[in-house]
Write an enzyme that holds these catalytic residues in place. Structure first.
Site, PDB file in Angstrom:
ATOM      1  NE  ARG A   1      -3.952   0.626   2.615  1.00  0.00           N
ATOM      2  CZ  ARG A   1      -4.301   0.355   3.434  1.00  0.00           C
ATOM      3  NH1 ARG A   1      -4.269  -0.097   4.062  1.00  0.00           N
ATOM      4  NH2 ARG A   1      -5.395   1.948   2.629  1.00  0.00           N
TER       5      ARG A   1
ATOM      6  CD  GLN B   1     -14.206   8.073   6.065  1.00  0.00           C
ATOM      7  OE1 GLN B   1     -14.497   6.962   6.659  1.00  0.00           O
ATOM      8  NE2 GLN B   1     -15.298   8.246   4.919  1.00  0.00           N
TER       9      GLN B   1
ATOM     10  CG  HIS C   1      -9.789   6.626   9.814  1.00  0.00           C
ATOM     11  ND1 HIS C   1     -10.377   5.899   8.710  1.00  0.00           N
ATOM     12  CD2 HIS C   1      -9.809   7.241  11.420  1.00  0.00           C
ATOM     13  CE1 HIS C   1     -11.468   6.141   9.539  1.00  0.00           C
ATOM     14  NE2 HIS C   1     -11.920   6.655  11.092  1.00  0.00           N
TER      15      HIS C   1
ATOM     16  CB  CYS D   1       8.665   2.534  24.201  1.00  0.00           C
ATOM     17  SG  CYS D   1       9.365   2.462  22.107  1.00  0.00           S
TER      18      CYS D   1
ATOM     19  CB  CYS E   1      12.367  -0.736  23.077  1.00  0.00           C
ATOM     20  SG  CYS E   1      10.679  -1.128  22.661  1.00  0.00           S
TER      21      CYS E   1
ATOM     22  CB  THR F   1     -17.064   8.136   2.449  1.00  0.00           C
ATOM     23  OG1 THR F   1     -17.403   6.939   3.598  1.00  0.00           O
ATOM     24  CG2 THR F   1     -17.738   9.382   2.981  1.00  0.00           C
TER      25      THR F   1
HETATM   26  P1  NAD Z   1     -14.716   2.618   1.527  1.00  0.00           P
HETATM   27  O1  NAD Z   1     -13.864   1.732   0.662  1.00  0.00           O
HETATM   28  O2  NAD Z   1     -15.886   1.862   2.944  1.00  0.00           O
HETATM   29  O3  NAD Z   1     -16.115   2.780   0.108  1.00  0.00           O
HETATM   30  C1  NAD Z   1     -15.689   3.118  -0.383  1.00  0.00           C
HETATM   31  C2  NAD Z   1     -16.269   4.174  -1.527  1.00  0.00           C
HETATM   32  O4  NAD Z   1     -16.350   5.495  -2.446  1.00  0.00           O
HETATM   33  C3  NAD Z   1     -18.326   3.679  -1.458  1.00  0.00           C
HETATM   34  O5  NAD Z   1     -18.859   4.058  -1.648  1.00  0.00           O
HETATM   35  C4  NAD Z   1     -17.977   3.544  -3.691  1.00  0.00           C
HETATM   36  O6  NAD Z   1     -18.858   3.678  -3.545  1.00  0.00           O
HETATM   37  C5  NAD Z   1     -17.076   5.276  -3.597  1.00  0.00           C
HETATM   38  N1  NAD Z   1     -16.325   5.677  -4.711  1.00  0.00           N
HETATM   39  C6  NAD Z   1     -15.717   4.456  -5.499  1.00  0.00           C
HETATM   40  N2  NAD Z   1     -15.382   5.324  -6.567  1.00  0.00           N
HETATM   41  C7  NAD Z   1     -15.349   6.505  -6.216  1.00  0.00           C
HETATM   42  C8  NAD Z   1     -15.132   7.817  -7.345  1.00  0.00           C
HETATM   43  N3  NAD Z   1     -14.522   7.854  -8.016  1.00  0.00           N
HETATM   44  N4  NAD Z   1     -15.460   8.791  -6.759  1.00  0.00           N
HETATM   45  C9  NAD Z   1     -16.240   8.822  -5.690  1.00  0.00           C
HETATM   46  N5  NAD Z   1     -17.031   7.972  -4.485  1.00  0.00           N
HETATM   47  C10 NAD Z   1     -16.176   6.267  -4.673  1.00  0.00           C
HETATM   48  O7  NAD Z   1     -13.856   3.561   2.070  1.00  0.00           O
HETATM   49  P2  NAD Z   1     -14.185   4.592   3.470  1.00  0.00           P
HETATM   50  O8  NAD Z   1     -15.820   4.762   3.583  1.00  0.00           O
HETATM   51  O9  NAD Z   1     -13.634   5.373   3.191  1.00  0.00           O
HETATM   52  O10 NAD Z   1     -14.466   2.780   4.583  1.00  0.00           O
HETATM   53  C11 NAD Z   1     -13.380   1.981   4.478  1.00  0.00           C
HETATM   54  C12 NAD Z   1     -12.148   2.186   5.462  1.00  0.00           C
HETATM   55  O11 NAD Z   1     -11.059   2.601   4.746  1.00  0.00           O
HETATM   56  C13 NAD Z   1     -11.851   3.810   6.027  1.00  0.00           C
HETATM   57  O12 NAD Z   1     -11.481   3.670   6.963  1.00  0.00           O
HETATM   58  C14 NAD Z   1     -10.407   4.579   4.989  1.00  0.00           C
HETATM   59  O13 NAD Z   1      -9.357   4.397   6.614  1.00  0.00           O
HETATM   60  C15 NAD Z   1      -9.706   2.887   4.572  1.00  0.00           C
HETATM   61  N6  NAD Z   1      -8.587   3.488   3.164  1.00  0.00           N
HETATM   62  C16 NAD Z   1      -7.970   4.534   2.919  1.00  0.00           C
HETATM   63  C17 NAD Z   1      -7.766   4.159   1.962  1.00  0.00           C
HETATM   64  C18 NAD Z   1      -6.813   5.414   1.427  1.00  0.00           C
HETATM   65  O14 NAD Z   1      -6.604   6.228   2.084  1.00  0.00           O
HETATM   66  N7  NAD Z   1      -6.500   5.930   0.199  1.00  0.00           N
HETATM   67  C19 NAD Z   1      -7.185   3.859   0.491  1.00  0.00           C
HETATM   68  C20 NAD Z   1      -8.270   2.082   0.924  1.00  0.00           C
HETATM   69  C21 NAD Z   1      -9.148   2.045   2.259  1.00  0.00           C
END
Ligand code: NAD
Length: 239
Positions: free
Chosen positions: A67, A97, A115, A126, A145, A183
């Site tokens: 990642r 998030q 997050h 530690c 540590c 989201t």
């Molecule tokens: P999720 O995976 O639950 O949902 C993603 C949402 O984005 C879905 O509702 C989907 O329909 C929508 N989506 C997909 N493509 C899109 C686009 N091009 N434009 C707009 N919307 C689009 O993600 P979440 O709600 O963020 O929750 C998952 C957790 O995963 C979070 O806590 C986050 O921290 C973590 N996460 C982060 C990353 C990152 O940093 N890029 C990647 C994966 C997961």
């Protein structure tokens, strides 16, 4: 663009964005839900837990390392850039998030990472914390540590840093418009931010190609990707 949305935005003093994995999907970073969420046949949501980490820290670190590589080579897309550009016209705060840092790379100046961040690590025992921008070569990496280091991110089932969360609530409570982009709104407590905003009479706008469990609470839903819909929203200010 919907005339009502344009009027609400043009009269707003403060706009808060709540963003999730979907906003970075068009930068090539997979979301967790759906087929994208699989990594070598492991379910991403099951790897992002403290139990998975202690069961197999090497496996979880290998996943995080991939990642990290993916995120380090990714660039902000027009959705991230539009949010940054909106600062030229309005007071904008981003409550994300995501752990990928792409809002900051796009130029957004007020970003709260609910997050944590992919560059941050901390010791499991530690108080050591650091930011690492290079690759790890041994998994799991060890602290000076002698104990295991972990990614400094909030895993499913863990609490958010209280100072960050309290600040997020303050922003949600005092915005005129909240734009919820990319989201699924299934992760708590981030999914309560629109409720705080609504209680304080903010307008809620969802940007998501699919419906979410909170779509019926939204004032407007733009069924489009964030890289398409967000530049259109910003174009309202350029007319
Ligand atoms: P999720 O995976 O639950 O949902 C993603 C949402 O984005 C879905 O509702 C989907 O329909 C929508 N989506 C997909 N493509 C899109 C686009 N091009 N434009 C707009 N919307 C689009 O993600 P979440 O709600 O963020 O929750 C998952 C957790 O995963 C979070 O806590 C986050 O921290 C973590 N996460 C982060 C990353 C990152 O940093 N890029 C990647 C994966 C997961």
């Amino acid at each position: 663009m919907n005339k009502e949305i344009a009027e609400k935005l043009l009269s707003a003093k403060k706009v808060v964005f709540v963003t999730g994995a979907g906003i970075s999907q068009e930068s090539g970073i997979p979301t967790f839900r759906g087929k994208d969420g699989l990594w070598r046949n492991y379910d991403a949501m099951k790897l992002a837990t403290i139990d998975a980490f202690y069961d197999n820290p090497k496996l979880v670190w290998e996943w995080y390392n991939e990642r990290r590589q993916n995120i380090f080579s990714s660039k902000p897309n027009p959705g991230h850039k539009a949010i940054a550009e909106l600062e030229n016209f309005l007071n904008v705060v981003v409550l994300t998030q995501n752990i990928d840092g792409l809002h900051q790379k796009a130029g957004s100046s007020k970003v709260l990472e609910l997050h944590g961040s992919i560059v941050k690590i901390k010791c499991t025992v530690c108080d050591f914390k650091d930011e690492i921008f290079t690759e790890f070569t041994e998994f799991p990496p060890l602290c000076n540590c002698g104990n295991i280091l972990r990614p400094d991110v909030v895993w499913f089932g863990e609490g958010l840093p209280q100072n960050v969360w309290q600040e997020a609530i303050i922003h949600a409570n005092n915005c005129d418009v909240m734009i919820i982009a990319g989201t699924s709104l299934v992760v708590s407590p981030a999914n309560t931010l629109p409720i705080y905003a609504k209680q304080n009479n903010a307008i809620l706008i969802e940007v998501n190609p699919d419906e979410t469990i909170m779509s019926s609470d939204m004032d407007f839903s733009l069924r489009s990707t964030s890289a398409t819909a967000l530049p259109e929203l910003v174009s309202i200010f350029k007319k």
